[in-house]
Every structure is written in C-alpha cells, then in structure tokens.
Enzyme design. Sequence first.
Site, short mmCIF file in Angstrom:
data_model
loop_
_atom_site.label_atom_id
_atom_site.label_comp_id
_atom_site.label_asym_id
_atom_site.label_seq_id
_atom_site.Cartn_x
_atom_site.Cartn_y
_atom_site.Cartn_z
N ASP A 44 0.07 -7.28 4.10
CA ASP A 44 1.23 -7.87 4.90
C ASP A 44 2.40 -8.28 4.11
OD1 ASP A 44 -0.62 -7.65 7.04
OD2 ASP A 44 -1.18 -9.71 6.89
N GLY A 100 -4.14 -1.71 -3.70
CA GLY A 100 -4.49 -3.03 -4.33
C GLY A 100 -3.75 -3.09 -5.82
#
Length: 272
Positions: A230, A201
């Site tokens: 994605d 992240g």
Amino acid sequence: MGRVLVLGSLNVDLVARVERLPGPGETVSAIAPIQRLAGGKGGNQALAAASAGARVVMIGAVGDDEPGRAYTVRLSGRGVFPRLAIAFGVPTGTAYVWVDETGENSIVVAPGANAHARAEVADLTPEDVLLCQLEVPVDVVAQAVRTAARLGARVVLNAAPYAALPDDVLAIADPLVVNEHEAGLLADSGAVPRSLLVTFGAAGASWDGERVDGIPVPADEVRDSTGAGDAFCGTLAARLAAGDDRRAALAWAVRAGADAVRREGAQVDPAL
Ligand code: RIB
C-alpha cells in the site's frame, strides 16, 4: 500538480503478534497484547499518498460507529479529505492480522461498511490520478475507472486482493499493479492488461519491463510487511500526480515500500 482520489477500503486492523503464523487447524498464542490500528488498503494508500506530498481525497464507507468516526477524524487530521458514506447498521470494516517474528503476515478481512462504498469520482480532472484496490466491490471500482477514463484522469489500479476484472477496465488501468502472487493469477486467467507493474518485495519492481531494483532491508530491521504494498501504491500515485515519469515514480514507490516494512502496522503512527 493533480490530486490523488483514492477509492477503497477503511479497516480497523486487530493485530496479533505471534512467534510463527498458525497452520491449518492450529492454535498459537499472541506474544503481545492485541493492537487496534488503522488499516484497509484504501486508507493505507491514501495516507501514503499524502505522506508523499499529494492532495488526497479518500472515497469509501464506514459504519455509524466509534471506529468509523475515529478513522474519519484521523484522515482529516493527516491532510486527507474524507468523502465517506456512512453505512447505518453495518460495522466499519475489520481486518484480523497475524504478524510473525520475521514480519510476515496473514490477514482475514470482514468487509462490513466497505461493501457500501460508492464511485463518487465525478470531479476527477485530467491532472488527477484515481487509485483503487479491490477491497470494495469490483463493480463499483469498474464504474469509477470508466468515469475516470471519460474525464481523462489516469487510473492506477492495485488488483489486491486479486479478483477478475472486466477487459475494458484492464484496458484503462495505467498501470495495473500486482505482486508476484497476483501476477500468477492474472497470467492464469489469460487476461492482458494495457500496462502491468509487478512488485517483487525486496527485489524491487518492474513496470512494462522498466525495472527498478529493491532496497535491501536487513532481516533484523524488518518489523512488519503489512501495508508495504500500500505504501508502494500510494507513493506511486502521488508521484505520478506530481508529474514524475515512470522510472522516477517507481523509484519513489520502491523506497516507500522498503521503509514501510521497518515499522509496525500498515500506516505511519497507526494507532486508532
Ligand atoms: O494491505 C494491508 C491491509 O490489508 C491491512 O491494513 C488490512 O486492513 C487489509 O485490508
């Protein structure tokens, strides 16, 4: 410069924005009208790869319905060649997405037509990259991965949502891409991939020990984490197909992931 062939899911994302995600047995109210957006990990990654400059073919399946037709037109209009099966009598995949005020989400997917995707990748060349995720049947993904290996194409395999993969598939993927949660499940399984890329992240990513720092996004600029992974995978595949080395491709991918959390929905201009 090679192409990116994406094998994966195409979903209609029905998105409810909520103050906070509901707990088990809890009902919460949406704070905005439900949005109908383009999603699915395959479609999201295909469009991210196209945005990163790749020539992209999207391989998947949609229903013989209005969302399926709208998505097909959407792909073509954004430079992605659609190679889609039509699943008659089955609806296009649908994802029910809740997004809270911090941008965190929960998602439930009804696969629908995605279960009918086929491994139509016989035209891969050694310059191309095959990019897959696991929202279409694992045996179809495995078949495509084996065909890619036989034809000399690189395989980028995003093990999301997590599922066990055959050992020979794990020995082909270069890399297998997982987030921290999926990395834990993979470790628990005892499986050892040939090449592992873990995303953290906001803290960046690590590919077989090659680490790229994250790009901090101020909390008040985070709108929606849906599709950030994605954007990462699509961009990574595009840059690898363009000939970037690992580090350069990883840096591009980390930037794309950071950019993605600043916008609503899983794609740029996602209204479907
Ligand atoms: O990765 C985000 C995607 O997961 C959403 O677009 C939703 O469709 C689900 O497939």
